[in-house]
Write a protein that holds these residues in place. Structure first.
Motif, PDB file in Angstrom:
ATOM      1  N   TRP A 270       0.849  -1.191   0.000  1.00 45.57           N
ATOM      2  CA  TRP A 270       0.000   0.000   0.000  1.00 45.57           C
ATOM      3  C   TRP A 270       0.883   1.238   0.000  1.00 45.57           C
ATOM      4  O   TRP A 270       1.897   1.287   0.698  1.00 45.57           O
ATOM      5  N   GLY A 271       0.501   2.258  -0.753  1.00 47.80           N
ATOM      6  CA  GLY A 271       1.257   3.498  -0.737  1.00 47.80           C
ATOM      7  C   GLY A 271       1.043   4.316  -1.990  1.00 47.80           C
ATOM      8  O   GLY A 271       0.046   4.153  -2.702  1.00 47.80           O
ATOM      9  N   SER A 272       1.997   5.193  -2.259  1.00 43.31           N
ATOM     10  CA  SER A 272       1.870   6.128  -3.383  1.00 43.31           C
ATOM     11  C   SER A 272       2.757   5.699  -4.542  1.00 43.31           C
ATOM     12  O   SER A 272       2.912   4.508  -4.815  1.00 43.31           O
ATOM     13  N   SER A 273       3.362   6.650  -5.261  1.00 39.93           N
ATOM     14  CA  SER A 273       4.073   6.311  -6.500  1.00 39.93           C
ATOM     15  C   SER A 273       5.274   5.420  -6.266  1.00 39.93           C
ATOM     16  O   SER A 273       5.572   4.544  -7.092  1.00 39.93           O
ATOM     17  N   SER A 274       5.990   5.614  -5.165  1.00 40.51           N
ATOM     18  CA  SER A 274       7.147   4.757  -4.906  1.00 40.51           C
ATOM     19  C   SER A 274       6.729   3.298  -4.842  1.00 40.51           C
ATOM     20  O   SER A 274       7.400   2.418  -5.396  1.00 40.51           O
ATOM     21  N   MET A 275       5.604   3.021  -4.182  1.00 41.75           N
ATOM     22  CA  MET A 275       5.107   1.651  -4.112  1.00 41.75           C
ATOM     23  C   MET A 275       4.605   1.171  -5.463  1.00 41.75           C
ATOM     24  O   MET A 275       4.889   0.038  -5.881  1.00 41.75           O
ATOM     25  N   ALA A 276       3.862   2.015  -6.166  1.00 42.28           N
ATOM     26  CA  ALA A 276       3.320   1.610  -7.458  1.00 42.28           C
ATOM     27  C   ALA A 276       4.431   1.275  -8.447  1.00 42.28           C
ATOM     28  O   ALA A 276       4.350   0.280  -9.190  1.00 42.28           O
ATOM     29  N   LEU A 277       5.491   2.081  -8.478  1.00 36.33           N
ATOM     30  CA  LEU A 277       6.589   1.846  -9.405  1.00 36.33           C
ATOM     31  C   LEU A 277       7.479   0.689  -8.968  1.00 36.33           C
ATOM     32  O   LEU A 277       8.128   0.044  -9.792  1.00 36.33           O
ATOM     33  N   LEU A 278       7.497   0.420  -7.667  1.00 39.23           N
ATOM     34  CA  LEU A 278       8.296  -0.684  -7.135  1.00 39.23           C
ATOM     35  C   LEU A 278       7.642  -2.038  -7.371  1.00 39.23           C
ATOM     36  O   LEU A 278       8.323  -3.073  -7.387  1.00 39.23           O
ATOM     37  N   ALA A 279       6.340  -2.053  -7.573  1.00 36.37           N
ATOM     38  CA  ALA A 279       5.570  -3.293  -7.573  1.00 36.37           C
ATOM     39  C   ALA A 279       6.098  -4.358  -8.538  1.00 36.37           C
ATOM     40  O   ALA A 279       6.226  -5.528  -8.145  1.00 36.37           O
ATOM     41  N   PRO A 280       6.413  -4.040  -9.810  1.00 37.69           N
ATOM     42  CA  PRO A 280       6.915  -5.109 -10.687  1.00 37.69           C
ATOM     43  C   PRO A 280       8.202  -5.745 -10.178  1.00 37.69           C
ATOM     44  O   PRO A 280       8.390  -6.962 -10.283  1.00 37.69           O
ATOM     45  N   ALA A 281       9.101  -4.930  -9.614  1.00 41.27           N
ATOM     46  CA  ALA A 281      10.339  -5.469  -9.068  1.00 41.27           C
ATOM     47  C   ALA A 281      10.065  -6.324  -7.837  1.00 41.27           C
ATOM     48  O   ALA A 281      10.703  -7.371  -7.643  1.00 41.27           O
ATOM     49  N   MET A 282       9.125  -5.899  -6.985  1.00 41.40           N
ATOM     50  CA  MET A 282       8.775  -6.710  -5.822  1.00 41.40           C
ATOM     51  C   MET A 282       8.181  -8.040  -6.262  1.00 41.40           C
ATOM     52  O   MET A 282       8.506  -9.099  -5.695  1.00 41.40           O
ATOM     53  N   GLU A 283       7.334  -8.010  -7.258  1.00 38.66           N
ATOM     54  CA  GLU A 283       6.757  -9.248  -7.784  1.00 38.66           C
ATOM     55  C   GLU A 283       7.864 -10.188  -8.254  1.00 38.66           C
ATOM     56  O   GLU A 283       7.829 -11.397  -7.992  1.00 38.66           O
ATOM     57  N   ALA A 284       8.866  -9.623  -8.922  1.00 35.69           N
ATOM     58  CA  ALA A 284       9.952 -10.439  -9.462  1.00 35.69           C
ATOM     59  C   ALA A 284      10.827 -11.046  -8.366  1.00 35.69           C
ATOM     60  O   ALA A 284      11.176 -12.225  -8.422  1.00 35.69           O
ATOM     61  N   VAL A 285      11.195 -10.245  -7.357  1.00 31.16           N
ATOM     62  CA  VAL A 285      12.105 -10.768  -6.331  1.00 31.16           C
ATOM     63  C   VAL A 285      11.391 -11.692  -5.346  1.00 31.16           C
ATOM     64  O   VAL A 285      12.038 -12.534  -4.709  1.00 31.16           O
ATOM     65  N   LEU A 286      10.069 -11.553  -5.224  1.00 32.97           N
ATOM     66  CA  LEU A 286       9.331 -12.397  -4.290  1.00 32.97           C
ATOM     67  C   LEU A 286       8.878 -13.710  -4.916  1.00 32.97           C
ATOM     68  O   LEU A 286       8.616 -14.680  -4.192  1.00 32.97           O
ATOM     69  N   ALA A 287       8.791 -13.757  -6.244  1.00 34.80           N
ATOM     70  CA  ALA A 287       8.318 -14.976  -6.904  1.00 34.80           C
ATOM     71  C   ALA A 287       9.149 -16.208  -6.542  1.00 34.80           C
ATOM     72  O   ALA A 287       8.579 -17.278  -6.266  1.00 34.80           O
ATOM     73  N   PRO A 288      10.499 -16.129  -6.506  1.00 38.58           N
ATOM     74  CA  PRO A 288      11.269 -17.322  -6.125  1.00 38.58           C
ATOM     75  C   PRO A 288      11.031 -17.761  -4.682  1.00 38.58           C
ATOM     76  O   PRO A 288      11.343 -18.893  -4.320  1.00 38.58           O
TER      77      PRO A 288
END
Length: 283
Positions: A11-29
Motif C-alpha cells: 500500500w502506498g503512493s508512487s514509490s510503491m506503485a513503481l516498485l511493484a513489478p520489481a517486488m513481484e519479481a524478487v518475491l516470486a522465487p
C-alpha cells in the motif's frame, strides 16, 4: 514475526506503485504473491481510506444520497490533491458505490439506482481494503503529505493507524522508510528524517530503512554498477543517486530492482521469507 509470507500487499503512493513489478519479481522465487495497491500522487489520507484504517466519512449536501448517479461529497481530508486518489469500491449505509476524486473534490457514484439514503458522516467501507486487511503488508505512504506542506507527526499517526488496523485483522505489517528527494528543501528533508526516526522507534525491526541504503556503498554492490561522480555528490548530500533515478522523487527500473532486493533481504532477516539461494535443494 514467525511464519513465512505467502501473500504480500503493498500500500502506498508512487514509490510503491513503481516498485511493484520489481517486488513481484524478487518475491516470486520465495513463493510469494504480491498485490499492488500503490497509486502515484496519493497522500496518506487517501491510502488510509482505501485500506479502511481511517474511513472516508460520507456527507452530502442535503443529507441524502440521491437515488442514482454521482454526487460530490462534503470536503474531507481526502480533498487535498483529490485527483490523485485511486478510485475504490465499497459501500456506505448499505449502498454499494465507487469513490473517486477530481480536481473539484471527492465524488461517490452509486452502483445501481435505489431509494435515497440519509448519510451524515457514515463510513465508506472499502471492498479491496476489507478483503486484503488480514494479508501481510508493506506500507510506503506519506511522502506526498510532506511535499505538500503537512507535518511529520500527522504522517506518523496515519502510518501507525494503518498498521494497527491491519494488525488487528492478523496481518504482519512492515513499514518502509522514506528517502530524501534530490534537491529537497531543508524543511522537507527534516520532516522525512523525522518520520523515519519516529517509525523506527515505533516499529523497531519492522521498519525497513531505505535512506541509508540509498546513500551507502551497499547500493553499488547490489546493482553491480559503480557510482558516477554525480551519484557520489548526491551520496555526500544524503540523496539518492541520479543514475538510478527518473526524476528527483522516483527511480528507474534498476533502482527499483535494487530497492526490492534490499527489502527482500529485510523480510528474510525478519524470518518472513525463505532464502531461495543457489544452495537450495530442489529434490
Amino acid at each position: 514475526m514467525a511464519g513465512l509470507i505467502t501473500e504480500l500487499v503493498g500500500w502506498g503512493s508512487s514509490s510503491m506503485a513503481l516498485l511493484a513489478p520489481a517486488m513481484e519479481a524478487v518475491l516470486a522465487p520465495c513463493g510469494v504473491r504480491f498485490h499492488d495497491q500503490g497509486r502515484g500522487g496519493e497522500t496518506s489520507h487517501h491510502t488510509a481510506a482505501r485500506l479502511g484504517a481511517i474511513p472516508l466519512e460520507v456527507s452530502v449536501e442535503g443529507g441524502r444520497l440521491p437515488s442514482a448517479g454521482t454526487v460530490r461529497l462534503e470536503p474531507t481530508a481526502l480533498d487535498l490533491v483529490a485527483h490523485f486518489l485511486r478510485p475504490f469500491a465499497g459501500e456506505v449505509a448499505g449502498v454499494p458505490a465507487v469513490v473517486h476524486g477530481t480536481e473539484e473534490g471527492i465524488f461517490l457514484t452509486r452502483l445501481r439506482p435505489g431509494d435515497p439514503v440519509a448519510v451524515s458522516g457514515d463510513p465508506f467501507v472499502p471492498s479491496s481494503g476489507s478483503a486484503l486487511r488480514g494479508t501481510d503488508t508493506l506500507l510506503w505512504m506519506g511522502k506526498n503529505d510532506l511535499l505538500r506542506g503537512q507535518d511529520a507527526a500527522g504522517v506518523v499517526e496515519r502510518i501507525i493507524a494503518s498498521a494497527r488496523h491491519l494488525e488487528q485483522a492478523g496481518a504482519r505489517v512492515v513499514v518502509i522508510g522514506q528517502f530524501v528527494n534530490n534537491g529537497a528543501e531543508p524543511a522537507v528533508r527534516e520532516k522525512v528524517l523525522a518520520v523515519n526516526a519516529a517509525c523506527q522507534e515505533h516499529f523497531g525491526a519492522a521498519h525497513l530503512e531505505v535512506q541509508e541504503f540509498l546513500t551507502s556503498a551497499a547500493l553499488a554492490e547490489r546493482t553491480g554498477i559503480p557510482p558516477t561522480p554525480a551519484d557520489l555528490r548526491a551520496r555526500a548530500d544524503g540523496e539518492k543517486p541520479p543514475s538510478l533515478s527518473t526524476d528527483p522523487g522516483h527511480f528507474n527500473q534498476l533502482g527499483n530492482v535494487a530497492i526490492a532486493g534490499h527489502l527482500r533481504a529485510g523480510l528474510q532477516g525478519l524470518g518472513l521469507l525463505e532464502n531461495p539461494g543457489p544452495e537450495r535443494k530442489t529434490s
